[in-house]
Design an enzyme around this catalytic site. Structure first.
Site, PDB file in Angstrom:
ATOM      1  N   SER A 152       0.809  -1.222   0.000  1.00  0.00           N
ATOM      2  CA  SER A 152       0.000   0.000   0.000  1.00  0.00           C
ATOM      3  C   SER A 152       0.841   1.271   0.000  1.00  0.00           C
ATOM      4  O   SER A 152       1.112   1.844   1.065  1.00  0.00           O
ATOM      5  CB  SER A 152      -0.948  -0.002   1.207  1.00  0.00           C
ATOM      6  OG  SER A 152      -2.072  -0.777   0.925  1.00  0.00           O
ATOM      7  N   ARG A 180      -6.559  -4.652  -3.358  1.00  0.00           N
ATOM      8  CA  ARG A 180      -7.854  -4.381  -2.763  1.00  0.00           C
ATOM      9  C   ARG A 180      -8.961  -4.323  -3.823  1.00  0.00           C
ATOM     10  O   ARG A 180     -10.135  -4.526  -3.512  1.00  0.00           O
ATOM     11  CB  ARG A 180      -7.798  -3.087  -1.954  1.00  0.00           C
ATOM     12  CG  ARG A 180      -6.665  -3.115  -0.898  1.00  0.00           C
ATOM     13  CD  ARG A 180      -7.049  -2.521   0.401  1.00  0.00           C
ATOM     14  NE  ARG A 180      -8.176  -3.197   0.995  1.00  0.00           N
ATOM     15  CZ  ARG A 180      -8.745  -2.857   2.147  1.00  0.00           C
ATOM     16  NH1 ARG A 180      -8.250  -1.832   2.830  1.00  0.00           N
ATOM     17  NH2 ARG A 180      -9.780  -3.509   2.628  1.00  0.00           N
ATOM     18  N   GLU A 226     -13.368   4.166  -1.121  1.00  0.00           N
ATOM     19  CA  GLU A 226     -12.761   3.363  -0.059  1.00  0.00           C
ATOM     20  C   GLU A 226     -13.747   3.107   1.080  1.00  0.00           C
ATOM     21  O   GLU A 226     -13.370   2.757   2.193  1.00  0.00           O
ATOM     22  CB  GLU A 226     -11.484   4.052   0.443  1.00  0.00           C
ATOM     23  CG  GLU A 226     -10.443   4.262  -0.647  1.00  0.00           C
ATOM     24  CD  GLU A 226      -9.491   3.079  -0.859  1.00  0.00           C
ATOM     25  OE1 GLU A 226      -9.106   2.424   0.100  1.00  0.00           O
ATOM     26  OE2 GLU A 226      -9.137   2.813  -2.039  1.00  0.00           O
ATOM     27  N   ARG A 229      -7.190   8.405  -2.412  1.00  0.00           N
ATOM     28  CA  ARG A 229      -7.911   7.199  -2.836  1.00  0.00           C
ATOM     29  C   ARG A 229      -9.407   7.429  -3.076  1.00  0.00           C
ATOM     30  O   ARG A 229     -10.046   6.613  -3.738  1.00  0.00           O
ATOM     31  CB  ARG A 229      -7.748   6.103  -1.783  1.00  0.00           C
ATOM     32  CG  ARG A 229      -6.313   5.663  -1.527  1.00  0.00           C
ATOM     33  CD  ARG A 229      -6.354   4.298  -0.867  1.00  0.00           C
ATOM     34  NE  ARG A 229      -5.161   3.956  -0.133  1.00  0.00           N
ATOM     35  CZ  ARG A 229      -5.022   2.815   0.539  1.00  0.00           C
ATOM     36  NH1 ARG A 229      -6.008   1.932   0.567  1.00  0.00           N
ATOM     37  NH2 ARG A 229      -3.924   2.544   1.187  1.00  0.00           N
ATOM     38  N   HIS A 259      -6.433   7.523   4.603  1.00  0.00           N
ATOM     39  CA  HIS A 259      -7.895   7.538   4.702  1.00  0.00           C
ATOM     40  C   HIS A 259      -8.273   8.597   5.730  1.00  0.00           C
ATOM     41  O   HIS A 259      -7.520   8.847   6.669  1.00  0.00           O
ATOM     42  CB  HIS A 259      -8.447   6.194   5.212  1.00  0.00           C
ATOM     43  CG  HIS A 259      -8.390   5.066   4.225  1.00  0.00           C
ATOM     44  ND1 HIS A 259      -7.986   3.793   4.569  1.00  0.00           N
ATOM     45  CD2 HIS A 259      -8.718   5.006   2.922  1.00  0.00           C
ATOM     46  CE1 HIS A 259      -8.058   2.998   3.521  1.00  0.00           C
ATOM     47  NE2 HIS A 259      -8.495   3.711   2.496  1.00  0.00           N
ATOM     48  N   ASP A 268     -10.214   8.202   8.144  1.00  0.00           N
ATOM     49  CA  ASP A 268     -10.313   7.639   9.505  1.00  0.00           C
ATOM     50  C   ASP A 268      -8.955   7.508  10.186  1.00  0.00           C
ATOM     51  O   ASP A 268      -8.850   6.966  11.286  1.00  0.00           O
ATOM     52  CB  ASP A 268     -11.113   6.322   9.533  1.00  0.00           C
ATOM     53  CG  ASP A 268     -10.431   5.151   8.845  1.00  0.00           C
ATOM     54  OD1 ASP A 268      -9.290   5.296   8.371  1.00  0.00           O
ATOM     55  OD2 ASP A 268     -11.055   4.062   8.781  1.00  0.00           O
ATOM     56  N   ASN A 284       0.198  -3.259   9.372  1.00  0.00           N
ATOM     57  CA  ASN A 284      -0.188  -3.065   7.973  1.00  0.00           C
ATOM     58  C   ASN A 284      -1.014  -1.790   7.824  1.00  0.00           C
ATOM     59  O   ASN A 284      -1.664  -1.579   6.793  1.00  0.00           O
ATOM     60  CB  ASN A 284      -0.986  -4.265   7.465  1.00  0.00           C
ATOM     61  CG  ASN A 284      -0.180  -5.126   6.502  1.00  0.00           C
ATOM     62  OD1 ASN A 284       0.797  -4.639   5.919  1.00  0.00           O
ATOM     63  ND2 ASN A 284      -0.588  -6.359   6.316  1.00  0.00           N
ATOM     64  N   CYS A 307     -10.314   0.691  11.538  1.00  0.00           N
ATOM     65  CA  CYS A 307     -10.243   0.055  10.206  1.00  0.00           C
ATOM     66  C   CYS A 307     -10.877  -1.323  10.248  1.00  0.00           C
ATOM     67  O   CYS A 307     -11.402  -1.812   9.251  1.00  0.00           O
ATOM     68  CB  CYS A 307      -8.801  -0.157   9.767  1.00  0.00           C
ATOM     69  SG  CYS A 307      -7.827   1.321   9.644  1.00  0.00           S
TER      70      CYS A 307
HETATM   71  N1  LIG Z   1      -7.887   3.101   7.349  1.00  0.00           N
HETATM   72  C1  LIG Z   1      -8.636   2.072   7.095  1.00  0.00           C
HETATM   73  N2  LIG Z   1      -9.907   2.165   7.186  1.00  0.00           N
HETATM   74  N3  LIG Z   1      -8.137   0.895   6.668  1.00  0.00           N
HETATM   75  C2  LIG Z   1      -6.780   0.516   6.689  1.00  0.00           C
HETATM   76  C3  LIG Z   1      -6.446  -0.307   5.524  1.00  0.00           C
HETATM   77  C4  LIG Z   1      -5.008  -0.780   5.514  1.00  0.00           C
HETATM   78  C5  LIG Z   1      -4.650  -1.450   4.221  1.00  0.00           C
HETATM   79  N4  LIG Z   1      -3.325  -2.052   4.313  1.00  0.00           N
HETATM   80  C6  LIG Z   1      -2.901  -2.908   3.398  1.00  0.00           C
HETATM   81  O1  LIG Z   1      -3.598  -3.290   2.470  1.00  0.00           O
HETATM   82  C7  LIG Z   1      -1.484  -3.433   3.548  1.00  0.00           C
HETATM   83  C8  LIG Z   1      -1.278  -4.811   2.975  1.00  0.00           C
HETATM   84  C9  LIG Z   1       0.171  -5.170   2.858  1.00  0.00           C
HETATM   85  O2  LIG Z   1       1.013  -4.289   2.637  1.00  0.00           O
HETATM   86  O3  LIG Z   1       0.505  -6.382   2.966  1.00  0.00           O
HETATM   87  C10 LIG Z   1      -4.711  -0.452   3.054  1.00  0.00           C
HETATM   88  O4  LIG Z   1      -3.718   0.263   2.864  1.00  0.00           O
HETATM   89  O5  LIG Z   1      -5.739  -0.381   2.379  1.00  0.00           O
END
Ligand SMILES: N=C(N)NCCC[C@H](NC(=O)CCC(=O)O)C(=O)O
Length: 445
Positions: free
Chosen positions: A22, A138, A174, A214, A250, A252, A363, A369
């Site tokens: 990400s 995603r 998102e 995003r 994001h 949040d 992550n 989240c």
């Molecule tokens: N803030 C909110 N609501 N959600 C957090 C999502 C984290 C997610 N991380 C990841 O997808 C990392 C996966 C990796 O690197 O292996 C993302 O960036 O979309």
């Protein structure tokens, strides 16, 4: 009629790993190729969910997705047996294999945008799965997300499910990570705040320079149209592009709302004062608490590291509010001091409860989240698939299920192991029976 705000947490899937997928999410990039523990991750999430149920809140679980996603790998041209496909992808396109193995559906704040029936013209509760087009790993979630949401909220008298928005950057969506609802009571019409990172169709509008925005305004507006929301119950706010460039991928990660409380960092938005005035006007007469955290108390970097705003602000049965925070907030001196002060101030927030969700945090996924909020009245709660609701029985069964099927350790190098695919499918097949979801996965069709 009684009404509640339920939290539906994402059950962490058996392939939880750190693949650095990400761009713009600092934790994801910093932990790329670290070794994960799928078992600990799933148990940390279950513990938080159970604790909220024990506090007297309505708490549900959403099933994870099928990973490795062989269906997507086939669409990308890999062929042969399942083992062949994993092997070829690992050799020829390891980045694609990693994208098809992420357990990222655990962050159900990104599963969908949800509008409660009190806000919608047809009086139904609306769901639109997020298309998540900004990240390859995603972007393969929304169809199965839709299946899981339909199997969880499976009564068309109450629930309206939409297809995800068109899969194009103009409609980058998102989900609830960029959506908050303010209301006096959960069952009363509220004001839905849609926070976007950029306007796709206006090239001169502000946008971040370094990291992607995003969510687009166009996506937020489309969701509001689908959900039959009125203009006087919606506010569109642009996220400050400078904070996106500092890792706030994001909204949040920088703001959270609950009932009549909006808790946000002073740098979170553009045109903050005008937007707060619009919220006040649309919210009406009832008291509204804007809790603005100044940079002098908490710097953006501290907010991003600790996830101070990726906390859940929940209303307890007593009527007081509590913050559900990651233990990372205790470990950051500025943030811990701020939270200790916050509970002494004249706001509804009276306590902070800390949870270790570090497997997810590494992550970039904090407590907020991990959950999708669904405000419901008692008839709607009764119409939910009851096998998805957290209680002592489900907690025990899911922990036993994790113990039986999940690995203690996982590294990106293990993702091509055909045994992992078998373990994952066996686990998910059993899960669909525990949660009585029917055949929501491709491998079950
Ligand atoms: N803030 C909110 N609501 N959600 C957090 C999502 C984290 C997610 N991380 C990841 O997808 C990392 C996966 C990796 O690197 O292996 C993302 O960036 O979309």
């Amino acid at each position: 009629m009684k009404h509640f705000e339920a939290n539906f947490d994402g059950l962490v899937g058996p392939t939880h790993n750190y693949a650095g997928l990400s761009f713009g999410n600092v934790a994801s990039l910093n932990n790329a190729a670290a070794t994960s523990s799928p078992k600990d991750a799933a148990k940390q999430g279950l513990k938080k969910a159970k604790a909220l149920a024990d506090l007297g809140l309505v708490q549900g679980m959403l099933a994870p997705q099928e990973r490795p996603d062989l269906h997507s790998l086939r669409r990308m041209g890999f062929s042969g047996t399942d083992s062949d496909i994993l092997n070829k992808a690992a050799k020829e396109a390891p980045a694609l294999l990693r994208a098809c193995c992420s357990a990222s559906s655990m962050w159900t704040a990104n599963a969908a945008t949800v509008s409660p029936s009190a806000d919608t013209r047809d009086g139904k509760l609306h769901f639109t799965p997020a298309n998540l087009v900004d990240k390859l790993h995603r972007s393969i979630e929304p169809t199965t997300t839709g299946n899981i949401l339909q199997a969880t909220f499976n009564d068309s008298r109450f629930f309206k499910h939409h297809q995800h928005l068109p899969e194009h950057a103009s409609f980058g969506d998102e989900g609830a990570a960029n959506h908050t609802r303010l209301c006096s009571e959960y069952g009363h019409a509220g004001v839905e705040l849609f926070v976007f990172g950029q306007e796709a169709t206006n090239p001169t509008a502000p946008k971040p320079q370094k990291f992607p925005a995003r969510q687009t305004l166009e996506a937020s507006q489309a969701v509001a149209r689908l959900h039959q929301l009125d203009d006087d119950g919606t506010v569109y706010i642009q996220q400050n592009p400078d904070v996106i460039d500092q890792g706030v991928f994001h909204n949040d990660v920088i703001a959270v709302g609950n009932q009549n409380v909006l808790f946000y960092h002073e740098q979170a938005f553009l045109n903050t004062q005008a937007k707060l005035n619009e919220i006040k006007r649309k919210f009406g007469e009832s008291a509204l608490h804007f809790i603005e955290v100044p940079t002098t108390k908490v710097a953006i970097q501290d907010a991003v590291k600790s996830y101070l705003f990726n906390t859940q602000v929940v209303t307890l049965p007593s009527g007081e509010m509590a913050i559900i925070a990651p233990t990372n907030c205790q470990e950051n001196p500025a943030v811990f001091a701020y939270l200790n002060e916050l509970v002494t101030l004249d706001t509804p927030i009276k306590q902070v409860l800390y949870f270790d969700v570090k497997q997810s945090m590494q992550n970039g996924g904090g407590p907020a989240c991990l959950r999708l909020r669904v405000a419901m009245n008692q008839d709607e709660v009764a119409a939910v698939n009851q096998h998805t609701l957290m209680n002592d029985g489900l907690f025990t069964r899911l922990n036993q299920w994790v113990d039986k099927h999940y690995r203690d350790r996982l590294h990106v190098e293990d993702l091509a192991d055909p045994q992992l695919l078998i373990e994952s499918r066996t686990a998910l097949d059993e899960l669909t029976q525990i949660m009585q979801l029917g055949s929501v996965y491709q491998f079950q069709k």
